[in-house]
Structures are given as structure tokens and as C-alpha cells.
Design a protein around this motif. Structure first.
Motif, PDB file in Angstrom:
ATOM      1  N   LEU A 255      77.845   6.282  -9.614  1.00  0.00           N
ATOM      2  CA  LEU A 255      79.380   6.454 -10.174  1.00  0.00           C
ATOM      3  C   LEU A 255      79.303   7.065 -11.614  1.00  0.00           C
ATOM      4  N   ARG A 256      78.247   7.180 -12.054  1.00  0.00           N
ATOM      5  CA  ARG A 256      78.026   7.585 -13.532  1.00  0.00           C
ATOM      6  C   ARG A 256      78.503   9.202 -13.360  1.00  0.00           C
ATOM      7  N   THR A 257      78.306   9.943 -12.465  1.00  0.00           N
ATOM      8  CA  THR A 257      78.723  11.440 -12.643  1.00  0.00           C
ATOM      9  C   THR A 257      80.297  11.692 -12.377  1.00  0.00           C
ATOM     10  N   PRO A 258      80.680  10.949 -11.379  1.00  0.00           N
ATOM     11  CA  PRO A 258      82.251  11.374 -11.462  1.00  0.00           C
ATOM     12  C   PRO A 258      83.152  10.653 -12.630  1.00  0.00           C
ATOM     13  N   LEU A 259      82.482   9.483 -13.161  1.00  0.00           N
ATOM     14  CA  LEU A 259      82.977   9.012 -14.269  1.00  0.00           C
ATOM     15  C   LEU A 259      83.009  10.004 -15.613  1.00  0.00           C
ATOM     16  N   THR A 260      81.872  10.687 -15.776  1.00  0.00           N
ATOM     17  CA  THR A 260      81.807  11.741 -16.714  1.00  0.00           C
ATOM     18  C   THR A 260      82.495  12.890 -16.469  1.00  0.00           C
ATOM     19  N   ARG A 261      82.982  13.251 -15.254  1.00  0.00           N
ATOM     20  CA  ARG A 261      83.716  14.560 -15.098  1.00  0.00           C
ATOM     21  C   ARG A 261      85.200  13.913 -15.378  1.00  0.00           C
ATOM     22  N   MET A 262      85.461  12.688 -14.981  1.00  0.00           N
ATOM     23  CA  MET A 262      86.710  12.086 -15.418  1.00  0.00           C
ATOM     24  C   MET A 262      87.081  12.134 -16.860  1.00  0.00           C
ATOM     25  N   LYS A 263      86.107  11.930 -17.680  1.00  0.00           N
ATOM     26  CA  LYS A 263      86.318  11.790 -19.358  1.00  0.00           C
ATOM     27  C   LYS A 263      86.431  13.262 -19.504  1.00  0.00           C
ATOM     28  N   GLN A 265      87.858  15.808 -17.848  1.00  0.00           N
ATOM     29  CA  GLN A 265      89.071  16.413 -17.526  1.00  0.00           C
ATOM     30  C   GLN A 265      90.194  15.587 -18.335  1.00  0.00           C
ATOM     31  N   LEU A 266      90.061  14.339 -18.493  1.00  0.00           N
ATOM     32  CA  LEU A 266      90.953  13.590 -19.266  1.00  0.00           C
ATOM     33  C   LEU A 266      91.087  14.241 -20.841  1.00  0.00           C
ATOM     34  N   GLU A 267      90.015  14.678 -21.439  1.00  0.00           N
ATOM     35  CA  GLU A 267      90.142  15.152 -22.765  1.00  0.00           C
ATOM     36  C   GLU A 267      90.967  16.605 -22.816  1.00  0.00           C
ATOM     37  N   ASP A 276      94.847   8.537 -23.662  1.00  0.00           N
ATOM     38  CA  ASP A 276      94.387   7.459 -24.021  1.00  0.00           C
ATOM     39  C   ASP A 276      94.257   6.198 -22.978  1.00  0.00           C
ATOM     40  N   ASN A 277      95.438   5.963 -22.285  1.00  0.00           N
ATOM     41  CA  ASN A 277      95.535   4.800 -21.376  1.00  0.00           C
ATOM     42  C   ASN A 277      94.510   4.989 -20.151  1.00  0.00           C
ATOM     43  N   LEU A 278      94.504   6.247 -19.789  1.00  0.00           N
ATOM     44  CA  LEU A 278      93.486   6.671 -18.627  1.00  0.00           C
ATOM     45  C   LEU A 278      92.057   6.461 -19.223  1.00  0.00           C
ATOM     46  N   LEU A 279      91.686   7.119 -20.664  1.00  0.00           N
ATOM     47  CA  LEU A 279      90.264   6.919 -21.232  1.00  0.00           C
ATOM     48  C   LEU A 279      90.043   5.465 -21.191  1.00  0.00           C
ATOM     49  N   GLY A 280      91.130   4.525 -21.441  1.00  0.00           N
ATOM     50  CA  GLY A 280      90.713   3.424 -21.607  1.00  0.00           C
ATOM     51  C   GLY A 280      90.256   2.682 -20.245  1.00  0.00           C
ATOM     52  N   ASP A 281      90.947   2.951 -19.240  1.00  0.00           N
ATOM     53  CA  ASP A 281      90.504   2.703 -17.975  1.00  0.00           C
ATOM     54  C   ASP A 281      89.013   3.060 -17.436  1.00  0.00           C
ATOM     55  N   VAL A 282      88.880   4.494 -17.915  1.00  0.00           N
ATOM     56  CA  VAL A 282      87.551   4.953 -17.378  1.00  0.00           C
ATOM     57  C   VAL A 282      86.566   4.458 -18.251  1.00  0.00           C
TER      58      VAL A 282
END
Length: 446
Positions: A255-263, A265-267, A276-282
Motif C-alpha cells: 500500500l505504500r507505493t500507491p499512497l506515494t503516487r497519490m501524494k 499527484q495531489l501536489e 489539502d482535504n485529500l492530502l489529509g485523507d492520504v
């Protein structure tokens, strides 16, 4: 049939507590009862009859001597009678002139076993004649004095004429057999108890999370079956823990890999509020993954070794102090204990970190009792209500009012700490602290 409660309590107090003692009692008690019964039968049937017949023989010989003396008066005849009594009857006979037999009032009260039989037979053989019976201090001879018309007949009889030596042989034989049987029973029971103690020690070590080497089942068939069942249970538990740990670690790592990609993309999002809301959930998801990995790491196998527990607790407190915690430590400087140091260190760090987040003052107390080691962590924080103290040990449980996701943590800290303490055979308890907050007590057996 009902047994009164007081008798049951007394019976429980005098009963042996160990299986070896109770098994030995089962063997020894019937043997003792059998020996007592056999001795009683022997005394009543054999020894009593033999002693009575021996006394009849001696009293009859004394009566014969008196009859010969009455029938053949004179000095020469008396000498012949004395010679016959000495040579053929094995009696030492003498005549006392000018004396009388004086019978004390309590004379019969002092009679022993032999004297009672002898007195009864003398009364039957010499009716109406006064007599006294006296044994010497060493019980080697019996002196019988019989009153005659003009003198006193004194007869000295060796105890062998009145006492059967087979009695001692019988008693010694019974005692010897009993001791031999008892020794055989003790050796046999100890051999049977050894595999039971081995199984108990293995179960205790396994319950404390210590490594238990496989041992060969031995003893009775039931004990062998219990040992085999223990080995199978131990292997199944090890497999389940290993599978759970590997699965949890694998899923968390993946799960670490998709979470890192999500971070990443959110940036790149332009909408700051949505980003900011999505980053909080991630971030929450990332904290949970880290909690999964920490939980899985806490289940990893670690060999036990002797550790100075006081130094280990001191290191954890010093690390918390460097992070800004107001913490104090009381206790001895050295407590040697065999444990898994990294696991215990992780447990203490989780507990003290929780206290540091929600309390301004922390007090750690270490003490060594006779049967266990006690580590107490007190803080002046908000504490935990009594009805929720068991819930905090559930995985991912967080209290909404004072311990929410904004303060960090995934709700696995207390769960990991409890599992580590339980794996060492200890206990963890929550209560109210004198400082006003939460008190955590860790109990580790020696």
C-alpha cells in the motif's frame, strides 16, 4: 452420604497439593491399612494363642513341681525335684524358708502382656494359692513366687519360655516389605511425574512467549497423547502467527507505493482546499499503513536474552526527555531479566509516547517484587474512563474526545503494547493515577 463442610475444609488442608503427593498417598494409605489389619489379626489370632499356650506350659510345670514336692517330702527328694526342674523343665527353682508371699494391692495393675497370660494360667493351675509375678528391667527373666504351706517356691523362667521370637520376625518382615514397596512406588511415581512436569514447564514457557524446543513424549499413554497434542497446538499457533504477520506486512508494504503516487499527484492540483482535504485523507491512510507495519514488526520473532531492565527503561525515558517530555524515573539501577529487549522497548515507547502527547508530567516507577517485576507509568493527563479502558486495547480504537486522528497515531499502540507484554507471560492494567491522569501497570513474571 453428605460430609460436613468443616470436615471437608480440614481434609483439603491436610491433603497433599501436588499430584506426586496425592498419588503416593493413594499407594501408601492402603498399604498402611493392610499392615494394621494384618497386625491386628496376627495379635488376636496367632500371638495371643501362642503366648497363652506357652504360659499354660510353664504354669503346668510349676504345678507339677509343687505336686511332686507335696507327694515326696524330704531334703533328698527336694534336691531331686530341683534337679528335674532344672534339667528337664529348664526352670530355676528354689525354696525360701520362713518367708511369705505378700501381694501388693496394685499388683495386677502393673501386669503387661506376658504377666496377664501367666497370672491367668497360674490361677487355673494353682487355685487358691497366692503368687506374685515380676519381670526384671531388661525383660530377660520372669520371677514367680508361689506360697506353699511352710515355705515359698521361687521360680525363675527365661523370657524365651513365655515369648515367641517369631513376633519380631513377623513385624520386621512387614516393616521391611512396606519400606520396599514404598521405595518402589516413589521411584515409579517420580518417573511418571517427570513427563508431566516437562509438559507443564513447556506450556508455561510457551505461554510466556519463550522458545520451546520439541521434546520426545514419554510416560504413560495419556501423558504421551497430551504431549503430542501440545506440540501440534504449538506448531499451529506458530503457523497462524507467521501467516498473519507475513500477510499484514505484505499488504502494508504494497500500500505504500500507491499512497506515494497519490501524494505526488495531489501536489499538482490547483485547487488548494480540495488538495489539502485529500492530502489529509492520504496522510491518515499512511499513518494506518505505518501502524500495520509496526504491528507486524511487533510480532516478529526475537530471541530472549538476559537484559538489565532498569537500563532499558532508563533509555526509553531519556529518549522521551529529549523529545520534550517532563518525565521522572524511580527504581533500582539494576534488574536482570531474560526477555526480548527490542519488543519491550517498543512497548514502553508506545506507552510513554501516548502519555507525552496528552500529559504534561510523567512518572515511571520500576520495582522488583518477590514473584514479578512491576513497571508503573503515571501521568497527569485527561485519563481514560473506566468503561473504555478495555476498548483501548482493541486494534485501531481511538477515543474521539481526547485522542483523535489529528494528534497522530493509528490506534495500534496499546494493542502492540498488550501483545508484547502477554507474549512475555505478563499482564497490563489501566487505572487512575495519583497525578490525576492515567496509570498503566506492567507486570512481568520472573
Amino acid at each position: 452420604m453428605k460430609i460436613n463442610a468443616p470436615y471437608v475444609g480440614i481434609l483439603k488442608k491436610i491433603m497433599p497439593r501436588t499430584l506426586f503427593g496425592r498419588s503416593l498417598l493413594i499407594v501408601v494409605l492402603p498399604t498402611i491399612l493392610l499392615q494394621v489389619l494384618a497386625t491386628y489379626i496376627f495379635y488376636e489370632r496367632h500371638w495371643n494363642n501362642v503366648a497363652r499356650r506357652l504360659a499354660q506350659g510353664v504354669s503346668g510345670e510349676i504345678a507339677s513341681v509343687i505336686s511332686l514336692t507335696d507327694r515326696f517330702p524330704g531334703v533328698e527328694a527336694r534336691e531331686s525335684i530341683l534337679s528335674i526342674a532344672r534339667d528337664q523343665m529348664r526352670l530355676t527353682v528354689s525354696f525360701e524358708e520362713g518367708t511369705e508371699v505378700r501381694i501388693p494391692e496394685d499388683h495386677s495393675d502393673d501386669f503387661g502382656f506376658l504377666e496377664k497370660h501367666m497370672a491367668r494360667e497360674l490361677q487355673n493351675s494353682l487355685p487358691g494359692r497366692a503368687f506374685t509375678i515380676k519381670t526384671n528391667d531388661r525383660l530377660e527373666t520372669v520371677n514367680i513366687r508361689v506360697q506353699l504351706p511352710d515355705h515359698v517356691l521361687s521360680v525363675v523362667v527365661r523370657d524365651k519360655r513365655l515369648f515367641s521370637s517369631t513376633t519380631y520376625i513377623f513385624v520386621m518382615w512387614m516393616v521391611g516389605i512396606s519400606i520396599t514397596l514404598l521405595a518402589i512406588a516413589v521411584i515409579f511415581l517420580r518417573n511418571q511425574m517427570r513427563p508431566i512436569r516437562q509438559l507443564a514447564e513447556a506450556a508455561e514457557k510457551f505461554g510466556k512467549g519463550q522458545e520451546v524446543e520439541d521434546f520426545k513424549p514419554s510416560g504413560a499413554q495419556e501423558i504421551r497423547l497430551a504431549s503430542i497434542a501440545f506440540h501440534e497446538m504449538k506448531n499451529r499457533i506458530h503457523r497462524q502467527i507467521t501467516q498473519r504477520t507475513e500477510m499484514l506486512a505484505g499488504v502494508s508494504h504494497d500500500l505504500r507505493t500507491p499512497l506515494t503516487r497519490m501524494k505526488l499527484q495531489l501536489e499538482m492540483l490547483d485547487d488548494k482546499e480540495a488538495r489539502d482535504n485529500l492530502l489529509g485523507d492520504v496522510q491518515d491512510m499512511s499513518n494506518m499503513v505505518e501502524g500495520y507495519l509496526a504491528f507486524a514488526k511487533g510480532q516478529e520473532a526475537e530471541s530472549e536474552r538476559p537484559v538489565n531492565l532498569a537500563e532499558l527503561v532508563g533509555e526509553v525515558c531519556e529518549n522521551a526527555r529529549r523529545q520534550g517530555a517532563l518525565i521522572s524515573l524511580e527504581g533500582p539501577r539494576s534488574i536482570s531479566k531474560k526477555l526480548r529487549p527490542n519488543s519491550i522497548k517498543r512497548c514502553l515507547m508506545n506507552l510513554i509516547e501516548n502519555a507525552r502527547r496528552y500529559a504534561g508530567e510523567i512518572q515511571v516507577t520500576l520495582s522488583a517484587k518477590e514473584e514479578y517485576i512491576l513497571i508503573t507509568i503515571d501521568d497527569n493527563g485527561p485519563g481514560i474512563p473506566e468503561e473504555k479502558r478495555q476498548d483501548v486495547f482493541k486494534p485501531f480504537f481511538r477515543m474521539d474526545t481526547s485522542r483523535n486522528s489529528e494528534t497522530g497515531g493509528s490506534g495500534l499502540g496499546m494493542t502492540i503494547a498488550r501483545d508484547i507484554i502477554h507474549s512475555h507471560g505478563g499482564q497490563i492494567a489501566l487505572g487512575e493515577s495519583p497525578l490525576g491522569g492515567l496509570r498503566i501497570q506492567l507486570i512481568l513474571p520472573w
